[in-house]
Enzyme design. Structure first.
Site, PDB file in Angstrom:
ATOM      1  N   HIS A 145       3.074  -4.244   2.674  1.00  0.00           N
ATOM      2  CA  HIS A 145       3.783  -3.917   3.851  1.00  0.00           C
ATOM      3  C   HIS A 145       2.952  -4.683   4.911  1.00  0.00           C
ATOM      4  O   HIS A 145       2.182  -4.080   5.851  1.00  0.00           O
ATOM      5  CB  HIS A 145       3.949  -2.392   4.180  1.00  0.00           C
ATOM      6  CG  HIS A 145       5.031  -1.979   5.140  1.00  0.00           C
ATOM      7  ND1 HIS A 145       5.555  -2.877   6.100  1.00  0.00           N
ATOM      8  CD2 HIS A 145       5.620  -0.749   5.541  1.00  0.00           C
ATOM      9  CE1 HIS A 145       6.329  -2.602   6.741  1.00  0.00           C
ATOM     10  NE2 HIS A 145       6.476  -1.194   6.643  1.00  0.00           N
TER      11      HIS A 145
ATOM     12  N   ASP B  43       0.428   7.953   2.914  1.00  0.00           N
ATOM     13  CA  ASP B  43       1.752   7.518   2.930  1.00  0.00           C
ATOM     14  C   ASP B  43       2.683   8.376   2.007  1.00  0.00           C
ATOM     15  O   ASP B  43       2.032   9.292   1.448  1.00  0.00           O
ATOM     16  CB  ASP B  43       1.908   6.146   2.342  1.00  0.00           C
ATOM     17  CG  ASP B  43       3.325   5.522   2.474  1.00  0.00           C
ATOM     18  OD1 ASP B  43       3.957   6.112   3.267  1.00  0.00           O
ATOM     19  OD2 ASP B  43       3.528   4.446   1.875  1.00  0.00           O
TER      20      ASP B  43
ATOM     21  N   ARG C  13       4.035  -1.315  16.105  1.00  0.00           N
ATOM     22  CA  ARG C  13       4.887  -2.182  15.233  1.00  0.00           C
ATOM     23  C   ARG C  13       5.604  -3.324  16.357  1.00  0.00           C
ATOM     24  O   ARG C  13       5.568  -4.444  16.036  1.00  0.00           O
ATOM     25  CB  ARG C  13       5.690  -1.530  14.821  1.00  0.00           C
ATOM     26  CG  ARG C  13       5.469  -0.575  13.604  1.00  0.00           C
ATOM     27  CD  ARG C  13       4.842  -1.186  12.427  1.00  0.00           C
ATOM     28  NE  ARG C  13       5.744  -2.312  11.923  1.00  0.00           N
ATOM     29  CZ  ARG C  13       6.647  -1.935  10.894  1.00  0.00           C
ATOM     30  NH1 ARG C  13       6.643  -0.681  10.478  1.00  0.00           N
ATOM     31  NH2 ARG C  13       7.383  -2.706  10.403  1.00  0.00           N
TER      32      ARG C  13
ATOM     33  N   CYS D 174       2.473   5.471   8.292  1.00  0.00           N
ATOM     34  CA  CYS D 174       3.150   4.350   8.596  1.00  0.00           C
ATOM     35  C   CYS D 174       4.638   4.994   9.172  1.00  0.00           C
ATOM     36  O   CYS D 174       5.444   4.385   9.694  1.00  0.00           O
ATOM     37  CB  CYS D 174       3.129   3.479   7.703  1.00  0.00           C
ATOM     38  SG  CYS D 174       3.995   4.002   5.875  1.00  0.00           S
TER      39      CYS D 174
ATOM     40  N   GLN E  27       3.122  -3.541   8.647  1.00  0.00           N
ATOM     41  CA  GLN E  27       2.633  -2.237   9.353  1.00  0.00           C
ATOM     42  C   GLN E  27       0.925  -2.345   9.476  1.00  0.00           C
ATOM     43  O   GLN E  27       0.322  -1.648  10.228  1.00  0.00           O
ATOM     44  CB  GLN E  27       2.824  -1.137   8.007  1.00  0.00           C
ATOM     45  CG  GLN E  27       2.264   0.208   8.312  1.00  0.00           C
ATOM     46  CD  GLN E  27       3.080   0.809   9.542  1.00  0.00           C
ATOM     47  OE1 GLN E  27       4.299   0.838   9.608  1.00  0.00           O
ATOM     48  NE2 GLN E  27       2.478   1.341  10.528  1.00  0.00           N
TER      49      GLN E  27
HETATM   50  N1   CP Z   1       7.002   2.149   8.542  1.00  0.00           N
HETATM   51  C1   CP Z   1       7.870   1.562   8.478  1.00  0.00           C
HETATM   52  O1   CP Z   1       8.028   0.482   8.055  1.00  0.00           O
HETATM   53  O2   CP Z   1       9.028   2.170   9.026  1.00  0.00           O
HETATM   54  P1   CP Z   1      10.426   1.960   8.582  1.00  0.00           P
HETATM   55  O3   CP Z   1      10.756   2.419   7.120  1.00  0.00           O
HETATM   56  O4   CP Z   1      11.441   2.851   9.581  1.00  0.00           O
HETATM   57  O5   CP Z   1      10.970   0.745   9.131  1.00  0.00           O
END
Ligand code: CP
Length: 313
Positions: A145, A231, A299, A271, A148
């Site tokens: 990711h 997470d 973000r 996140c 993030q």
């Molecule tokens: N942290 C994140 O990517 O959130 P979403 O799944 O809401 O996009």
């Protein structure tokens, strides 16, 4: 209008586009540039300064998995930069009816300026990028990711002024967020200590990595840390495993008491979305050391910096 010259029309506007599928697609210098540019763009937005370098440009967003933050931040970010974003899901595109990823990549390359994809299988974004002639951004896969991490690093520089030399503790599932922190440790120059339950360590092939240590307990990971991160215990794709995972992760909940082992000015990030009572205690997001809402807001700005880097710089 038909081409009357008889020569083949141009179909590729970007013969060698840059992609952002993992942090490793950028150099350490480029990553730091994007993170610090996110700080500038946030300030420009705060004071109401218009900056629209992407006027007339379009981002297509493909969501095979649900999202709140990624969808809204990319769409709002494109709007703030003067451009436009559109969203596709398997249900409202032919991706859900078997049209090959590569064909979709070639078609979208003729129509839009960049594509952001959220999908489970990382190989899908790699196949898409290999066939595309426009930049492709990983909006989260089961492996990583990276967007993030841009927001997390922007949040760290906003609160601490620097990333290099800090110590980060990751407590919880060795899944895509943990993998991305592992990649970030070497590129941004921080020490990463990871505590995961047995059987939930980072994916094979991710470790060993520079500046990263697997430790035997959350307490050991958090001791003296500048930043504590966690997470969810059951990410998208782990549906049906929730009960087993809740049992496996007993003792891995992040709480204000655990954070007391970190530096007095330590930060906490998540996140989101968060599951209170599982990976965090009910009061963790309300603790003054939590910067999760700022992290979520970043973000928007760090991804504007990413879009600017890919489409303007
Ligand atoms: N942290 C994140 O990517 O959130 P979403 O799944 O809401 O996009």
């Amino acid at each position: 209008m038909a081409d009357r010259s008889g020569s083949a029309p141009q179909t590729s506007r970007h013969p060698a586009p840059r992609h952002f599928l993992t942090l490793g697609d950028f150099t350490a210098d480029e990553l730091n540039r994007v993170v610090w540019r996110g700080v500038d763009l946030k300030e420009m937005w705060r004071i109401g300064q218009r900056y629209e370098p992407l006027r007339g440009r379009t981002l297509a967003m493909i969501f095979e998995l649900s999202s709140t933050r990624t969808r809204v931040s990319f769409e709002a970010g494109m709007h703030q930069l003067g451009g436009h974003a559109l969203s596709l899901s398997p249900n409202d595109s032919h991706l859900g009816r078997g049209e090959p990823v590569e064909d979709t990549a070639r078609v979208l390359s003729e129509m839009v300026d960049a594509v952001m994809i959220r999908t489970f299988d990382h190989a899908t974004v790699e196949r898409f990028a290999a066939a595309a002639s426009i930049p492709v951004i990983n909006g989260m896969t089961s492996r990583s990711h990276p967007c993030q991490l841009l927001a997390d690093m922007q949040t760290l520089v906003e609160y601490r002024g620097e990333i290099s030399g800090t110590t980060v503790a990751f407590v919880g599932d060795g899944h895509n967020m943990c993998n991305s922190y592992i990649g970030a440790a070497g590129l941004f120059g921080f020490e990463l200590r990871i505590a995961t339950p047995s059987g939930h360590e980072p994916s094979q092939g991710i470790l060993p990595a520079p500046n990263v240590e697997l430790v035997d307990s959350p307490a050991h990971a958090v001791d003296g840390a500048d930043l504590v991160v966690t997470d969810v215990w059951s990410s998208m794709g782990h549906e049906g495993e929730e009960a087993d995972r809740r049992a496996a992760f007993v003792g891995y909940q992040v709480s204000p008491a655990l954070l007391d082992r970190a530096k007095p000015d330590a930060l906490f990030m998540h996140c989101l979305p968060a599951h209170r009572g599982e990976e965090i205690s009910n009061d963790m997001l309300d603790d003054p050391r939590s910067v999760a809402w700022v992290e979520a807001g970043n973000r928007l700005h760090s991804q504007k910096a990413l879009l600017e880097f890919l489409l303007v710089a």
